[in-house]
Design a protein around this motif. Structure first.
Motif, PDB file in Angstrom:
ATOM      1  N   ARG A  10       0.862  -1.190   0.000  1.00  0.00           N
ATOM      2  CA  ARG A  10       0.000   0.000   0.000  1.00  0.00           C
ATOM      3  C   ARG A  10       0.893   1.234   0.000  1.00  0.00           C
ATOM      4  O   ARG A  10       1.805   1.351   0.821  1.00  0.00           O
ATOM      5  CB  ARG A  10      -0.889   0.007   1.244  1.00  0.00           C
ATOM      6  N   GLN A  11       0.627   2.145  -0.891  1.00  0.00           N
ATOM      7  CA  GLN A  11       1.473   3.328  -1.050  1.00  0.00           C
ATOM      8  C   GLN A  11       1.518   4.187   0.209  1.00  0.00           C
ATOM      9  O   GLN A  11       2.582   4.726   0.553  1.00  0.00           O
ATOM     10  CB  GLN A  11       1.008   4.150  -2.261  1.00  0.00           C
ATOM     11  N   ASP A  12       0.410   4.306   0.923  1.00  0.00           N
ATOM     12  CA  ASP A  12       0.413   5.106   2.141  1.00  0.00           C
ATOM     13  C   ASP A  12       1.307   4.478   3.211  1.00  0.00           C
ATOM     14  O   ASP A  12       2.080   5.174   3.880  1.00  0.00           O
ATOM     15  CB  ASP A  12      -1.007   5.327   2.665  1.00  0.00           C
ATOM     16  N   VAL A  13       1.246   3.168   3.333  1.00  0.00           N
ATOM     17  CA  VAL A  13       2.071   2.473   4.327  1.00  0.00           C
ATOM     18  C   VAL A  13       3.546   2.546   3.930  1.00  0.00           C
ATOM     19  O   VAL A  13       4.412   2.821   4.771  1.00  0.00           O
ATOM     20  CB  VAL A  13       1.610   1.003   4.494  1.00  0.00           C
ATOM     21  N   LEU A  14       3.833   2.327   2.649  1.00  0.00           N
ATOM     22  CA  LEU A  14       5.225   2.410   2.188  1.00  0.00           C
ATOM     23  C   LEU A  14       5.812   3.790   2.466  1.00  0.00           C
ATOM     24  O   LEU A  14       6.959   3.899   2.918  1.00  0.00           O
ATOM     25  CB  LEU A  14       5.319   2.084   0.699  1.00  0.00           C
ATOM     26  N   ALA A  15       5.045   4.825   2.220  1.00  0.00           N
ATOM     27  CA  ALA A  15       5.533   6.187   2.462  1.00  0.00           C
ATOM     28  C   ALA A  15       5.808   6.408   3.948  1.00  0.00           C
ATOM     29  O   ALA A  15       6.851   6.978   4.320  1.00  0.00           O
ATOM     30  CB  ALA A  15       4.526   7.205   1.939  1.00  0.00           C
ATOM     31  N   GLU A  16       4.913   5.963   4.804  1.00  0.00           N
ATOM     32  CA  GLU A  16       5.081   6.149   6.241  1.00  0.00           C
ATOM     33  C   GLU A  16       6.301   5.388   6.760  1.00  0.00           C
ATOM     34  O   GLU A  16       7.114   5.938   7.516  1.00  0.00           O
ATOM     35  CB  GLU A  16       3.836   5.681   6.984  1.00  0.00           C
ATOM     36  N   VAL A  17       6.427   4.123   6.370  1.00  0.00           N
ATOM     37  CA  VAL A  17       7.534   3.306   6.879  1.00  0.00           C
ATOM     38  C   VAL A  17       8.861   3.754   6.286  1.00  0.00           C
ATOM     39  O   VAL A  17       9.888   3.749   6.977  1.00  0.00           O
ATOM     40  CB  VAL A  17       7.259   1.806   6.637  1.00  0.00           C
ATOM     41  N   THR A  18       8.865   4.185   5.039  1.00  0.00           N
ATOM     42  CA  THR A  18      10.095   4.708   4.442  1.00  0.00           C
ATOM     43  C   THR A  18      10.572   5.937   5.214  1.00  0.00           C
ATOM     44  O   THR A  18      11.761   6.067   5.516  1.00  0.00           O
ATOM     45  CB  THR A  18       9.879   5.034   2.950  1.00  0.00           C
ATOM     46  N   ALA A  19       9.661   6.814   5.565  1.00  0.00           N
ATOM     47  CA  ALA A  19      10.029   7.991   6.365  1.00  0.00           C
ATOM     48  C   ALA A  19      10.571   7.566   7.732  1.00  0.00           C
ATOM     49  O   ALA A  19      11.587   8.105   8.202  1.00  0.00           O
ATOM     50  CB  ALA A  19       8.833   8.921   6.520  1.00  0.00           C
ATOM     51  N   THR A  89       1.652  -3.601   8.967  1.00  0.00           N
ATOM     52  CA  THR A  89       2.880  -4.379   9.027  1.00  0.00           C
ATOM     53  C   THR A  89       3.738  -4.098   7.801  1.00  0.00           C
ATOM     54  O   THR A  89       3.226  -4.034   6.687  1.00  0.00           O
ATOM     55  CB  THR A  89       2.581  -5.891   9.078  1.00  0.00           C
ATOM     56  N   ALA A  90       5.040  -3.959   8.028  1.00  0.00           N
ATOM     57  CA  ALA A  90       5.970  -3.747   6.925  1.00  0.00           C
ATOM     58  C   ALA A  90       7.325  -4.343   7.286  1.00  0.00           C
ATOM     59  O   ALA A  90       7.650  -4.516   8.464  1.00  0.00           O
ATOM     60  CB  ALA A  90       6.110  -2.266   6.605  1.00  0.00           C
ATOM     61  N   VAL A  91       8.096  -4.633   6.251  1.00  0.00           N
ATOM     62  CA  VAL A  91       9.439  -5.159   6.418  1.00  0.00           C
ATOM     63  C   VAL A  91      10.387  -4.264   5.621  1.00  0.00           C
ATOM     64  O   VAL A  91      10.114  -3.941   4.467  1.00  0.00           O
ATOM     65  CB  VAL A  91       9.535  -6.614   5.908  1.00  0.00           C
TER      66      VAL A  91
END
Length: 133
Positions: A10-19, A89-91
């Motif tokens: 999900r783009q929103d999750v990727l953006a948050e976790v990348t930050a 959840t993200a890795v």
């Protein structure tokens, strides 16, 4: 349980976790202890395996961080890969090269969205000769 295509990356999750990942890296290199320790899940189930260390639980993680000096090296990050699985959840996986070593480093972090925000719930760091023989 299977994830639908909409649940993975999900783009929103990727953006948050990348930050969060980049903020963690900045805190790590600056040895900003309150920020660095704050990125970890405050629970005894937290697990972190380091190159020559291990912490089981948030208390061990905090004590370890207080015993480690500010890095005297630089790190070049390569091949950062972040994947998300659902909204919570993200890795994050990254390779790194340190200015003080000929070894190549590998770092993995599992991030979970907690009521207080994204937290690392498990992490692993290793370094090996590169290229492998």
């Amino acid at each position: 349980m299977s994830f639908t295509n909409e649940a993975v990356d999900r783009q929103d999750v990727l953006a948050e976790v990348t930050a969060c990942f980049h903020a963690y890296e900045a805190a790590f290199m600056a040895n900003d202890l309150p920020t660095l320790i704050g990125f970890f899940w405050q629970d005894e189930r937290l697990t972190r395996y380091g190159v020559a260390d291990r912490q089981l639980g948030h208390a061990e993680q905090a004590a370890y961080r207080h015993s480690v000096p500010t890095p005297s090296f630089t790190r070049q990050l390569e091949n950062l890969r972040i994947s998300s699985f659902g909204p919570d959840t993200a890795v994050a996986l990254v390779e790194f090269v340190r200015s003080d070593s000929s070894l190549r480093g590998f770092q993995s972090q599992t991030w979970a969205r907690m009521p207080e925000g994204w937290r690392i719930v498990s992490a692993h760091v290793s370094m090996i000769p590169w290229p492998p023989t």
